[in-house]
Design an enzyme around this catalytic site. Structure first.
Site, PDB file in Angstrom:
ATOM      1  N   ARG A   1      48.356  -4.660  49.921  1.00 36.85           N
ATOM      2  CA  ARG A   1      49.588  -3.710  50.016  1.00 36.85           C
ATOM      3  C   ARG A   1      50.336  -3.921  51.534  1.00 36.85           C
ATOM      4  NH1 ARG A   1      49.761   0.350  46.724  1.00 36.85           N
ATOM      5  NH2 ARG A   1      51.035   1.720  48.151  1.00 36.85           N
TER       6      ARG A   1
ATOM      7  N   HIS B   1      59.223   5.229  55.455  1.00 36.67           N
ATOM      8  CA  HIS B   1      58.872   6.732  55.557  1.00 36.67           C
ATOM      9  C   HIS B   1      58.848   6.998  56.876  1.00 36.67           C
ATOM     10  CE1 HIS B   1      57.388   6.613  51.403  1.00 36.67           C
ATOM     11  NE2 HIS B   1      56.584   5.445  51.836  1.00 36.67           N
TER      12      HIS B   1
ATOM     13  N   CYS C   1      61.397   4.332  49.175  1.00 39.84           N
ATOM     14  CA  CYS C   1      60.205   3.782  48.609  1.00 39.84           C
ATOM     15  C   CYS C   1      60.006   3.530  47.092  1.00 39.84           C
ATOM     16  CB  CYS C   1      59.133   4.200  49.310  1.00 39.84           C
ATOM     17  SG  CYS C   1      57.445   2.967  49.036  1.00 39.84           S
TER      18      CYS C   1
HETATM   19  N1  GLN Z   1      53.821   3.200  44.412  1.00 37.49           N
HETATM   20  C1  GLN Z   1      54.694   2.495  44.980  1.00 37.49           C
HETATM   21  C2  GLN Z   1      54.090   1.168  45.443  1.00 37.49           C
HETATM   22  O1  GLN Z   1      52.923   1.007  45.763  1.00 37.49           O
HETATM   23  C3  GLN Z   1      55.445   3.139  45.933  1.00 37.49           C
HETATM   24  C4  GLN Z   1      54.828   3.649  46.934  1.00 37.49           C
HETATM   25  C5  GLN Z   1      55.578   4.556  47.969  1.00 37.49           C
HETATM   26  O2  GLN Z   1      56.545   5.172  47.580  1.00 37.49           O
HETATM   27  N2  GLN Z   1      55.302   4.459  49.391  1.00 37.49           N
HETATM   28  O3  GLN Z   1      54.675   0.262  45.719  1.00 37.49           O
END
Ligand code: GLN
Length: 246
Positions: A132, A196, A95
């Site tokens: 998101r 993740h 990520c």
């Molecule tokens: N901050 C980054 C995003 O929101 C990565 C998030 C993450 O590592 N889960 O895209």
């Protein structure tokens, strides 16, 4: 081979959703086979390591703020990481770590966090923080030569564009962009993914691909011996059942 040497970078800042657990799983799967696995850590402000001396470099995910905090330090590591990658060190990136190896990550506030530019992709988050990509995800990867359905959890605002060689195709979830068909980035010595979980827990084939790569690079002619993955695969089957077979 004496032992697989791993450098885990920024474990104190980039460790969302237990990403550090991936290291425990790699170590466990090595040791079960009698292969040593040494994990060292690097964080901002500690002595600059010899990146090329590692078989594998690992970076987990993090919120925008943490990504900003480590950005200057990561740029100082650029030459070392580039040389290591070019000499065949494996890069395993989750990520936020995935995003920062591309050209840049532009967050929801418009801050542009420079990446190392190791790869051509770039990432932009929508202005609305509500947009998101969040939820369980299933991707089909073919890195082992056979299709393997991999399960994980994604939570990212960033939309990653210009990925030439994805890690997998999306079966359920979003992947590199909202509603996209491709997930992550892959090269022989790179796995970069939004998954993740920690993602290795239920997906033993990914660990074994990386362990196999490190052994082969060290001159081994045989693949890692199979382990009894009944429990891991059962856990994955439960998730696949829940997510794909309605
Ligand atoms: N901050 C980054 C995003 O929101 C990565 C998030 C993450 O590592 N889960 O895209």
């Amino acid at each position: 081979m004496k032992a697989i040497k791993i450098l885990h970078m920024y474990a104190d800042m980039l460790d969302l959703y237990g990403d550090g657990g991936n290291m425990e799983i790699l170590k466990y799967r090595c040791e079960k086979r009698g292969i040593g696995c040494e994990i060292e850590h690097y964080s901002a402000g500690t002595a600059m390591p010899d990146f090329s001396s590692y078989d594998l470099i690992y970076i987990g995910g993090g919120a925008d703020l943490e990504q900003q905090h480590i950005s200057d330090d990561l740029l100082k590591c650029r030459d070392g990481i580039v040389n290591a990658y070019k000499s065949g060190t494996f890069l395993f990136l989750i990520c936020g770590g995935y995003q920062l190896m591309g050209k840049y990550y532009k967050d929801a506030d418009g801050n542009k966090i420079p990446g190392l530019g190791l790869f051509d992709y770039y990432t932009v988050a929508p202005e609305s923080r509500r947009m998101r990509c969040i939820g369980n995800i299933v991707i089909r990867t073919r890195i082992t030569g056979e299709p393997v359905d991999v399960v994980g959890f994604e939570n990212h605002g960033g939309q990653t564009h210009d990925v030439r060689t994805p890690f997998g195709e999306v079966v359920v979830g979003n992947g590199n962009c909202s509603g996209s068909s491709a997930e992550g980035y892959f090269e022989k010595n790179v796995i970069a993914t939004y998954l993740h979980g920690p993602c290795l827990a239920k997906n033993p084939e990914i660990s074994d691909y990386m362990i196999g790569y490190c052994l082969e690079r060290a001159g081994a002619t045989e693949k890692p011996a199979p382990l009894d993955d009944t429990l891991e695969k059962k856990c994955r089957e439960v998730m696949l059942e829940r997510l794909t077979r309605k």
